[in-house]
Design a protein around this motif. Structure first.
Motif, short mmCIF file in Angstrom:
data_model
loop_
_atom_site.label_atom_id
_atom_site.label_comp_id
_atom_site.label_asym_id
_atom_site.label_seq_id
_atom_site.Cartn_x
_atom_site.Cartn_y
_atom_site.Cartn_z
N UNK A 15 18.51 4.97 0.91
CA UNK A 15 17.26 5.34 0.26
C UNK A 15 16.64 4.14 -0.44
N UNK A 16 17.48 3.34 -1.10
CA UNK A 16 16.99 2.14 -1.79
C UNK A 16 16.41 1.14 -0.80
N UNK A 17 17.08 0.98 0.33
CA UNK A 17 16.58 0.05 1.35
C UNK A 17 15.23 0.52 1.89
N UNK A 18 15.08 1.84 2.08
CA UNK A 18 13.80 2.37 2.53
C UNK A 18 12.68 2.06 1.55
N UNK A 19 12.94 2.27 0.27
CA UNK A 19 11.95 1.97 -0.76
C UNK A 19 11.66 0.46 -0.83
N UNK A 20 12.72 -0.33 -0.72
CA UNK A 20 12.57 -1.78 -0.76
C UNK A 20 11.70 -2.25 0.41
N UNK A 21 11.93 -1.70 1.57
CA UNK A 21 11.19 -2.10 2.77
C UNK A 21 9.72 -1.71 2.67
N UNK A 22 9.46 -0.53 2.13
CA UNK A 22 8.08 -0.04 2.07
C UNK A 22 7.29 -0.61 0.89
N UNK A 23 7.98 -0.83 -0.24
CA UNK A 23 7.23 -1.21 -1.43
C UNK A 23 7.73 -2.41 -2.18
N UNK A 24 8.76 -3.09 -1.66
CA UNK A 24 9.29 -4.25 -2.35
C UNK A 24 10.22 -3.86 -3.49
N UNK A 25 10.70 -4.87 -4.18
CA UNK A 25 11.71 -4.64 -5.23
C UNK A 25 11.22 -3.72 -6.34
N UNK A 26 9.93 -3.83 -6.70
CA UNK A 26 9.41 -3.02 -7.79
C UNK A 26 9.45 -1.52 -7.47
N UNK A 27 9.48 -1.19 -6.18
CA UNK A 27 9.52 0.22 -5.78
C UNK A 27 10.91 0.83 -5.96
N UNK A 28 11.91 -0.03 -6.14
CA UNK A 28 13.29 0.46 -6.25
C UNK A 28 13.60 0.75 -7.71
N UNK A 29 13.19 1.92 -8.16
CA UNK A 29 13.54 2.40 -9.50
C UNK A 29 14.63 3.46 -9.35
N UNK A 30 15.40 3.65 -10.39
CA UNK A 30 16.48 4.64 -10.30
C UNK A 30 15.91 6.03 -10.04
N UNK A 31 14.77 6.35 -10.65
CA UNK A 31 14.18 7.67 -10.45
C UNK A 31 13.72 7.85 -9.00
N UNK A 32 13.05 6.80 -8.46
CA UNK A 32 12.54 6.90 -7.09
C UNK A 32 13.69 6.97 -6.09
N UNK A 33 14.73 6.18 -6.32
CA UNK A 33 15.88 6.20 -5.42
C UNK A 33 16.58 7.55 -5.47
N UNK A 34 16.76 8.07 -6.67
CA UNK A 34 17.41 9.37 -6.81
C UNK A 34 16.62 10.45 -6.08
#
Length: 230
Positions: A15-34
């Motif tokens: 899930x974190x990799x998906x967010x990282x790929x779509x939105x970069x590091x700033x998109x990887x928040x604990x809430x968004x990953x959860x």
């Protein structure tokens, strides 16, 4: 760790990799990953400690994925082509996984990563074979750093450029510059005098038993001085 926990951990990393790929590091928040993993935020903290722990796990996943792409030939027919192939493989991985590659190689060195260490050992194996074959122009450690720096720099530079400025010749030019910087076109034991012969002999020292440890250390120091005098 239980199988269920392993599966949950893997789901969170993906899930974190998906967010990282779509939105970069700033998109990887604990809430968004959860949310992406179908969990409550406290589960992230239980599994990874904090966001930095999660990003470390994502980077480790990246190093393991990169390691899985590497083909290790213990006796390649052409050592310099083997070096080129390994460099090209790093470029291919970086271009196929830009966000993950950027996380892996723009953070402080993760020397505790098992996959990173395994990949480094593969690279150092290439350097040892080149040195033993008389093909290495510089010290093994420096050669490995040049290979690593040029591959990492090539990918990160490419990714930083606007598309209209991206020229594939960047990769060929940097790769061949790397090859020219760290190797000789023909065996150094024949063409580059004492320094090339010293590098080849120094690389072969660990495989012999005729000398004591103290004699090996002394001879290695003498050979190092010869290679540095080149």
């Amino acid at each position: 760790m239980s199988s269920r926990s392993d599966q949950t951990r893997q789901r969170v990393i993906e899930a974190a990799i998906g967010l990282l790929t779509r939105g970069g590091r700033d998109a990887v928040t604990t809430r968004a990953v959860a949310e992406a993993a179908g969990l409550q935020p406290p589960a992230i903290y239980r599994l990874f400690g904090d966001k930095d722990g999660l990003l470390d796990a994502v980077a480790e996943y990246g190093f393991a994925a990169f390691l899985a792409t590497k083909h290790v030939d213990p006796d390649p027919p052409d050592l310099i082509e083997d070096l080129r192939d390994g460099w090209d493989l790093a470029i291919e991985f970086g271009l196929a996984n830009p966000a993950l590659f950027t996380l892996m190689y723009t953070e402080p060195a993760r020397e505790e990563s098992a996959a990173f260490k395994a990949g480094l050992e593969i690279l150092m194996g290439r350097m040892r074979r080149l040195a033993a074959g008389g093909l290495l122009r510089v010290d093994e450690e420096l050669a490995a750093q040049v290979v690593h720096a040029t591959a990492r720099g090539a990918v990160l530079t490419w990714l930083s450029l606007p598309e209209k400025r991206r020229d594939p010749a960047l990769f060929t030019t940097l790769r061949e510059s790397m090859v020219a910087a760290v190797t000789n076109e023909r065996p150094a034991v024949r063409d580059s005098g004492p320094a090339g012969a010293a590098r080849a002999l120094r690389a072969a020292l660990p495989g012999q038993a005729a000398l004591s440890d103290a004699e090996q250390r002394l001879l290695s120091e003498w050979l190092k001085r010869l290679t540095e005098a080149d």
